[in-house]
Write a protein that holds these residues in place. Structure first.
Motif, short mmCIF file in Angstrom:
data_model
loop_
_atom_site.label_atom_id
_atom_site.label_comp_id
_atom_site.label_asym_id
_atom_site.label_seq_id
_atom_site.Cartn_x
_atom_site.Cartn_y
_atom_site.Cartn_z
N ARG A 153 12.50 4.79 -3.50
CA ARG A 153 13.45 5.06 -4.36
C ARG A 153 13.99 3.67 -5.06
O ARG A 153 13.87 3.45 -6.41
CB ARG A 153 14.87 5.68 -3.72
N PHE A 154 14.34 2.67 -4.59
CA PHE A 154 14.45 1.40 -4.90
C PHE A 154 13.43 0.64 -5.74
O PHE A 154 13.65 0.16 -6.80
CB PHE A 154 14.58 0.23 -3.90
N PHE A 155 12.24 0.81 -5.19
CA PHE A 155 11.13 0.25 -6.09
C PHE A 155 10.63 0.74 -7.22
O PHE A 155 10.31 0.29 -8.23
CB PHE A 155 9.75 0.19 -4.95
N LYS A 156 10.64 2.28 -7.00
CA LYS A 156 10.19 3.31 -8.31
C LYS A 156 11.31 2.73 -9.21
O LYS A 156 10.92 2.46 -10.39
CB LYS A 156 10.28 4.42 -8.01
N THR A 157 12.68 2.70 -9.04
CA THR A 157 13.70 2.23 -10.01
C THR A 157 13.36 0.89 -10.58
O THR A 157 13.26 0.77 -11.90
CB THR A 157 15.06 2.43 -9.86
N LYS A 158 13.38 -0.11 -9.79
CA LYS A 158 13.02 -1.50 -10.33
C LYS A 158 11.88 -1.61 -10.87
O LYS A 158 11.77 -2.26 -11.89
CB LYS A 158 13.14 -2.36 -9.00
N PHE A 159 10.70 -1.08 -10.57
CA PHE A 159 9.59 -1.20 -11.22
C PHE A 159 9.51 -0.64 -12.39
O PHE A 159 9.09 -0.99 -13.51
CB PHE A 159 8.34 -0.72 -10.36
N GLN A 205 0.83 -1.07 -0.08
CA GLN A 205 -0.01 -0.07 -0.05
C GLN A 205 0.84 1.27 -0.03
O GLN A 205 0.39 2.24 -0.31
CB GLN A 205 -0.98 -0.07 1.22
N LYS A 206 2.27 1.23 0.75
CA LYS A 206 3.04 2.32 0.42
C LYS A 206 3.41 2.47 -0.91
O LYS A 206 3.59 3.76 -1.20
CB LYS A 206 4.10 2.10 1.32
N VAL A 207 3.68 1.58 -1.51
CA VAL A 207 4.24 1.87 -3.03
C VAL A 207 3.27 1.75 -4.13
O VAL A 207 3.58 1.89 -5.12
CB VAL A 207 5.51 0.68 -3.19
N ALA A 208 1.92 1.43 -3.69
CA ALA A 208 0.81 1.33 -4.61
C ALA A 208 0.67 2.55 -5.62
O ALA A 208 0.49 2.54 -6.78
CB ALA A 208 -0.47 0.92 -4.14
N CYS A 210 16.77 -7.07 -0.64
CA CYS A 210 17.23 -6.04 0.15
C CYS A 210 16.55 -6.18 1.54
O CYS A 210 15.71 -5.54 1.84
CB CYS A 210 16.96 -4.92 -0.34
N PRO A 211 17.23 -7.32 2.19
CA PRO A 211 16.20 -7.33 3.56
C PRO A 211 16.30 -6.16 4.58
O PRO A 211 17.37 -5.52 4.79
CB PRO A 211 17.04 -8.55 4.22
N GLY A 212 15.19 -5.67 5.10
CA GLY A 212 15.14 -4.71 5.84
C GLY A 212 14.68 -3.33 5.39
O GLY A 212 14.60 -2.26 5.92
N ILE A 213 14.63 -3.44 4.11
CA ILE A 213 14.39 -2.16 3.32
C ILE A 213 12.99 -1.38 3.70
O ILE A 213 12.78 -0.28 3.49
CB ILE A 213 14.61 -2.12 1.92
N GLU A 214 12.08 -2.39 4.19
CA GLU A 214 10.72 -2.05 4.31
C GLU A 214 10.80 -1.02 5.60
O GLU A 214 9.50 -0.33 5.73
CB GLU A 214 9.78 -3.22 4.49
N ASN A 272 12.84 1.33 5.85
CA ASN A 272 13.49 2.91 5.53
C ASN A 272 12.54 3.13 4.20
O ASN A 272 12.96 2.89 3.04
CB ASN A 272 15.03 2.60 5.00
N ASP A 273 11.45 4.14 4.51
CA ASP A 273 10.69 4.44 3.30
C ASP A 273 11.21 5.02 2.07
O ASP A 273 10.87 4.85 1.02
CB ASP A 273 9.42 5.35 4.06
N GLY A 274 12.39 5.97 2.67
CA GLY A 274 12.88 6.65 1.57
C GLY A 274 13.62 5.62 0.56
O GLY A 274 13.47 5.78 -0.77
N GLU A 275 14.38 4.75 1.03
CA GLU A 275 15.22 3.92 0.16
C GLU A 275 14.16 2.78 -0.44
O GLU A 275 14.27 2.60 -1.54
CB GLU A 275 16.12 3.17 0.96
#
Length: 157
Positions: free
Chosen positions: A59-65, A9-12, A47-51, A53-56
């Motif tokens: 950023r990571f999800f947007k790039t990867k998606f 829901q955070k990255v939706a 990337c375990p533990g990334i959940e 750190n919202d900023g990362e």
């Protein structure tokens, strides 16, 4: 670890924004969400533990998606170019197929397989001519090859 649905829901909103920016054939809202969840799952594994750190995470999800979506677009455009290189057919010969905008994916797969089988049974010289035919080139013996190919594909229609 946080519950997966909460993290998604955070990255939706990133998925929904990407959907507005790009068009992928046959993808509906549920498909976009499903692909977004798939990419998020892969990201959480890599990337375990990334959940935490919202900023990362964003950023990571947007790039990867977005990279994933761009790969899908490249594949979609590549499929279109392959279809555009195929030989010319008279509209009256294929009018019964014009009820859809493009061939169904299953039909494309069957046609590609049949063309590959046809090419395999040709001599090396004929394979070169076949490749030239698929590229839209003209050459001596083209009409004969088209007749042969038409009879080979008669059961496809």
């Amino acid at each position: 670890m946080m519950e997966f649905k909460v993290i998604y829901q955070k990255v939706a909103p990133i998925v929904h924004r990407t959907r507005k920016d790009y068009y992928i054939q046959l993808w509906e809202q549920e498909d976009w969400d499903q692909e977004g969840m798939l990419v998020l799952s892969q990201l959480l594994e890599s990337c375990p533990g990334i959940e935490h750190n919202d900023g990362e995470l964003f950023r990571f999800f947007k790039t990867k998606f977005r990279n994933y979506v761009l790969d899908m677009l490249r594949k979609q455009e590549s499929d279109k170019r392959k279809l555009n290189r195929q030989n010319y057919e008279e509209v009256s010969d294929v009018a019964h197929k014009l009820y859809v905008r493009e061939m169904a994916m299953a039909d494309q797969i069957i046609l590609r397989d049949m063309l590959a089988q046809y090419r395999k049974q040709l001599t090396l010289e004929k394979q070169d001519q076949f490749d030239r035919l698929m590229g839209g080139e003209t050459f001596r013996g083209k009409k004969e090859m088209l007749r042969d190919l038409k009879s080979y594909l008669k059961d496809f229609g």
